[in-house]
Motif scaffolding. Structure first.
Motif, PDB file in Angstrom:
ATOM      1  N   GLU A 306      54.195   0.085  11.365  1.00  0.00           N
ATOM      2  CA  GLU A 306      53.835  -1.170  10.643  1.00  0.00           C
ATOM      3  C   GLU A 306      54.081  -0.247   9.307  1.00  0.00           C
ATOM      4  O   GLU A 306      54.501  -1.345   8.498  1.00  0.00           O
ATOM      5  N   VAL A 307      53.849   0.992   9.040  1.00  0.00           N
ATOM      6  CA  VAL A 307      54.110   1.470   7.795  1.00  0.00           C
ATOM      7  C   VAL A 307      55.747   1.301   7.391  1.00  0.00           C
ATOM      8  O   VAL A 307      56.158   0.876   6.224  1.00  0.00           O
ATOM      9  N   ARG A 309      57.970  -0.531   8.824  1.00  0.00           N
ATOM     10  CA  ARG A 309      58.305  -1.663   8.871  1.00  0.00           C
ATOM     11  C   ARG A 309      58.232  -2.510   7.309  1.00  0.00           C
ATOM     12  O   ARG A 309      58.788  -3.270   6.874  1.00  0.00           O
ATOM     13  N   GLY A 310      56.985  -2.039   6.844  1.00  0.00           N
ATOM     14  CA  GLY A 310      56.649  -2.522   5.388  1.00  0.00           C
ATOM     15  C   GLY A 310      57.705  -2.177   4.545  1.00  0.00           C
ATOM     16  O   GLY A 310      57.691  -2.890   3.537  1.00  0.00           O
TER      17      GLY A 310
END
Ligand code: PHE
Length: 325
Positions: A306-307, A309-310
């Motif tokens: 998630e980090v 893809r952020g």
């Protein structure tokens, strides 16, 4: 000539519109890959020298430093290339000016060496042809020319006419060379046409499921001998493509690799070593943007993804090719 780097400014007169040599081709002049003993092309040149030295008791004189910048006369007229032959066009040949080209074959030196009194010689050099680029074609490659002149006694003793005698001797010589380099290899002779030889042949070698043309050769046109003070003689000539031979010999899959200074390529070859098989590496350049993370027990892959893809968006995926550590 001496392998000195040549730049456009050295040879092209202020913006001569007839010059069609781009800078990336100029940058190849003077590189002389065939004179590097550790380079596959130098290794193969030396192996061919060995064959000739051994079988012809050092009779062949060797030239590997003749300038690739030659006159139209040398490149075409001297070897009887017709006025309307496609190879003379700006589309096929690199012109420095209307009278000067980058040689498109080492045959460009036949006549001058004959006039010089040479009767057994090998000429190695870089040659230039405007061409598409793919795994077996590149606009700069290397050839070795071989030339042998016979005197009447040699064929008369055999009871054959001069031409048949020379043709037979030529095939014996080149068949022997192919076996010297490759051991047992599938090869075939194909009849062909060159303006400077008659009869003319090509030798093809079976490589990676295809027949690959590795040399052209034939019995020299009498007119060339006559013009250069050898009317009573007969001769043969050949022109070998060094890259093609080296690709077969060392298992090199792509002709562009010969120009690489990546040490993953250069470090695989050494002087005098013919038996080496090339180990392929990625054709993409190395990338030094790896990141390492030190993690503790609270780490989960989903949190990390998630980090990432952020920042990188939805295109970021797991890289299946990565190996660790
Ligand atoms: N010059 C020819 C080529 O470049 C090869 C060749 C050399 C053929 C000598 C016959 C004799 O393809």
């Amino acid at each position: 000539y001496g392998g000195v780097k040549i730049t456009r400014q050295d040879v092209v007169k202020d913006d001569d519109p007839t010059n069609n040599v781009p800078d990336n081709i100029f940058s190849k002049l003077g590189m002389q890959l065939h004179r590097r003993d550790q380079h596959p092309l130098g290794i193969i040149k030396n192996a061919i020298y060995d064959y000739f030295d051994t079988n012809y008791s050092n009779k062949f004189n060797k030239f590997d430093d003749l300038s690739p910048i030659v006159s139209l006369k040398q490149n075409f007229d001297d070897v009887l290339v017709p006025e309307d032959h496609v190879s003379r066009s700006y589309n096929d040949t690199y012109y420095i000016d209307p009278q000067t080209v980058l040689r498109c074959h080492t045959s460009a030196h036949q006549a001058e060496l004959l006039r010089d009194g040479q009767t057994h010689f090998l000429v190695t050099g870089d040659v230039y042809r405007r061409d598409s680029i793919d795994s077996t074609h590149y606009p700069v490659f290397h050839q070795m020319e071989g030339f042998r002149v016979f005197v009447p006694d040699e064929w008369e003793a055999s009871g054959m006419d001069g031409t048949s005698f020379a043709a037979e001797d030529l095939k014996k010589c080149l068949g022997g060379l192919a076996r010297h380099l490759f051991g047992d290899v599938e090869m075939r002779w194909v009849d062909t046409y060159f303006p400077f030889t008659n009869p003319s042949f090509e030798l093809e070698i079976y490589f990676k499921e295809k027949w690959l043309e590795v040399l052209g050769c034939g019995v020299t046109e009498q007119e060339i001998l006559k013009r250069n003070g050898k009317s009573n003689n007969v001769a043969w000539a050949f022109g070998l493509g060094l890259e093609r031979l080296a690709m077969v010999l060392f298992d090199i899959p792509d002709i562009r690799l010969f120009w690489s200074d990546d040490e993953r390529f250069t470090s695989q070859f050494s002087k005098g070593q013919l038996g080496i098989k090339f180990k392929p590496f990625s054709k993409y350049p190395p990338c030094y943007k790896d990141i390492s993370f030190w993690i503790n027990e609270s780490f989960t892959e989903n949190n990390l993804c998630e980090v990432v893809r952020g920042v990188a968006g939805d295109l970021a995926e797991e890289d299946g090719t990565t190996t660790s550590p």
